[in-house]
Scaffold this motif. Structure first.
Motif, short mmCIF file in Angstrom:
data_model
loop_
_atom_site.label_atom_id
_atom_site.label_comp_id
_atom_site.label_asym_id
_atom_site.label_seq_id
_atom_site.Cartn_x
_atom_site.Cartn_y
_atom_site.Cartn_z
N ALA A 135 -46.92 -51.18 37.90
CA ALA A 135 -48.31 -50.94 38.32
C ALA A 135 -48.44 -51.13 39.83
O ALA A 135 -47.68 -51.89 40.46
N SER A 136 -49.40 -50.44 40.41
CA SER A 136 -49.76 -50.65 41.82
C SER A 136 -51.26 -50.48 41.97
O SER A 136 -51.92 -49.89 41.11
N TYR A 137 -51.79 -51.01 43.08
CA TYR A 137 -53.25 -51.16 43.21
C TYR A 137 -53.72 -50.68 44.58
O TYR A 137 -53.74 -51.46 45.54
N PRO A 138 -54.12 -49.41 44.69
CA PRO A 138 -54.58 -48.89 45.98
C PRO A 138 -55.74 -49.68 46.58
O PRO A 138 -55.86 -49.75 47.81
N GLU A 139 -56.58 -50.27 45.73
CA GLU A 139 -57.73 -51.04 46.23
C GLU A 139 -57.51 -52.54 46.07
O GLU A 139 -58.47 -53.32 46.07
N VAL A 140 -56.26 -52.95 45.94
CA VAL A 140 -55.81 -54.34 45.91
C VAL A 140 -56.06 -55.00 44.54
O VAL A 140 -57.16 -54.92 43.99
N HIS A 141 -55.01 -55.63 44.04
CA HIS A 141 -55.13 -56.38 42.78
C HIS A 141 -56.19 -57.47 42.96
O HIS A 141 -56.24 -58.15 44.00
N PRO A 142 -57.07 -57.65 41.97
CA PRO A 142 -58.17 -58.62 42.14
C PRO A 142 -57.71 -60.05 42.38
O PRO A 142 -58.47 -60.86 42.92
N ASN A 156 -41.68 -55.95 46.05
CA ASN A 156 -40.76 -56.83 45.30
C ASN A 156 -40.41 -56.22 43.95
O ASN A 156 -39.25 -56.31 43.49
N LYS A 157 -41.38 -55.60 43.29
CA LYS A 157 -41.10 -54.96 42.00
C LYS A 157 -40.14 -53.79 42.17
O LYS A 157 -39.26 -53.55 41.33
N VAL A 158 -40.33 -53.06 43.25
CA VAL A 158 -39.45 -51.92 43.51
C VAL A 158 -38.04 -52.41 43.83
O VAL A 158 -37.04 -51.88 43.32
N ALA A 183 -47.13 -48.75 51.64
CA ALA A 183 -45.94 -49.00 50.82
C ALA A 183 -44.70 -48.39 51.46
O ALA A 183 -43.62 -49.01 51.46
N ARG A 184 -44.83 -47.19 52.02
CA ARG A 184 -43.69 -46.55 52.67
C ARG A 184 -43.23 -47.39 53.87
O ARG A 184 -42.03 -47.56 54.12
N LYS A 185 -44.18 -47.93 54.62
CA LYS A 185 -43.84 -48.77 55.77
C LYS A 185 -43.14 -50.06 55.32
O LYS A 185 -42.37 -50.65 56.08
N ALA A 186 -43.41 -50.47 54.07
CA ALA A 186 -42.77 -51.67 53.53
C ALA A 186 -41.43 -51.35 52.89
O ALA A 186 -40.80 -52.22 52.28
N GLY A 187 -41.00 -50.10 53.00
CA GLY A 187 -39.69 -49.73 52.48
C GLY A 187 -39.68 -49.15 51.08
O GLY A 187 -38.61 -48.90 50.52
N VAL A 188 -40.86 -48.93 50.50
CA VAL A 188 -40.94 -48.37 49.14
C VAL A 188 -40.73 -46.86 49.19
O VAL A 188 -41.42 -46.16 49.93
N THR A 189 -39.78 -46.37 48.40
CA THR A 189 -39.49 -44.93 48.39
C THR A 189 -39.75 -44.27 47.04
O THR A 189 -39.70 -43.05 46.94
N ILE A 190 -40.06 -45.05 46.00
CA ILE A 190 -40.25 -44.48 44.66
C ILE A 190 -41.57 -43.70 44.60
O ILE A 190 -42.47 -43.91 45.41
N PRO A 191 -41.71 -42.79 43.61
CA PRO A 191 -42.99 -42.09 43.43
C PRO A 191 -44.12 -43.07 43.12
O PRO A 191 -43.92 -44.05 42.37
#
Length: 279
Positions: A135-142, A156-158, A183-191
């Motif tokens: 899961a991911s949260y464009p508007e931030v996990h509550p 971290n999950k990726v 996320a891309r700036k943090a190194g995430v490359t997955i869809p």
């Protein structure tokens, strides 16, 4: 002809015999659209385990890819192993790996605290046998301390071995695109697949959105409130809003779409046809 964008559909396991029969009809109606897979949710602390497995079993028997949700709060390593063995026996190849919510009254989170730990454990136990969605949260996990902390938790999950991500629903396309950039700036490359929530009832959506942290833009809220109890106007406006949102996401490069059906066929079927996604 260019390949149609993939899409997937989510169901929850019904609690009644009537609901089970209704979901069977809904699945059959939506299966003809050609979704990439059906996902099936999993109650807090595994409270719907048997019902989730039954829905997954029926989906697999129909020859469709099923992606059961698996949450780790309240779980042990052995209970996760047992789940993985059951998934393997049904031919499941895709899992939605989640932290999940601690059930009311349960104080012990079990042997896993975060979804990243669950992803890492599944990889440790099964290698690359399963395609893992997170899961991911464009508007931030509550419950996130900050936007940056939430992006780091996703990364971290990726890093632990996730293959793809499905987002919480949202109605602001800019929130999605900003999150993808972060996320891309943090190194995430997955869809990062947008989660899409059709709007059948504004009052229900408003209540649910408050609990899960999804924002309803003020202009949308005012328009819906202006319709009062006119269910047909609410439905029509909701379809137009979500159609435009999906069009923005597709034109902006979203890899696919994931529809939260709420075990209803009509709205999702209409959206898939409007967007030209039916296979």
């Amino acid at each position: 002809m260019s390949k149609k964008l993939d899409f997937s559909l989510e169901f929850f396991p019904p609690a009644t015999a009537e609901g089970v029969e209704k979901l069977r009809a809904v699945r059959s109606e939506l299966a003809v659209l050609g979704p990439d897979f059906f996902s099936v949710t999993y109650g807090a602390g595994g409270s719907t385990r048997d019902r989730t497995l039954q829905v997954v079993r029926e989906i697999r028997e129909a020859g469709i890819e099923a992606a059961p949700h698996l949450s780790c709060i309240g779980a042990t390593q052995q209970s996760i192993r047992d789940h993985l063995a059951e998934f393997r026996s049904m031919g499941v190849k895709r899992i939605v790996a989640l932290r999940g919510d601690l059930p009311s009254g349960m104080a012990d989170p079990g042997e896993f605290r975060y979804a990243s730990e669950l992803v890492g454990f599944i990889r440790q136990e099964t290698g690359d046998e399963f395609f893992l969605e997170v899961a991911s949260y464009p508007e931030v996990h509550p419950q996130a301390r900050s936007y940056d902390a939430d992006v780091r938790a996703f990364a971290n999950k990726v890093q632990a071995g996730a293959n793809s991500s499905i987002t919480q629903y949202f109605y602001n396309a800019d929130a999605y695109f900003s999150f993808v950039d972060a996320a891309r700036k943090a190194g995430v490359t997955i869809p990062i697949v947008p989660g899409i929530m059709p709007i059948a009832s504004f009052s229900k959506l408003a209540r649910f959105s408050e609990s899960c942290g999804a924002e309803i833009p003020q202009w949308m809220r005012r328009r819906f409130e202006g319709f009062g109890d006119d269910a047909e106007a609410i439905r029509a406006f909701g379809l137009d809003v979500v159609t435009r949102l999906c069009e923005q996401l597709i034109s902006g490069g979203a890899p696919s779409l994931h529809f939260y059906t709420l075990n209803q066929a009509g709205m999702t079927r209409e959206l898939v046809h409007r967007l030209g996604l039916a296979k």
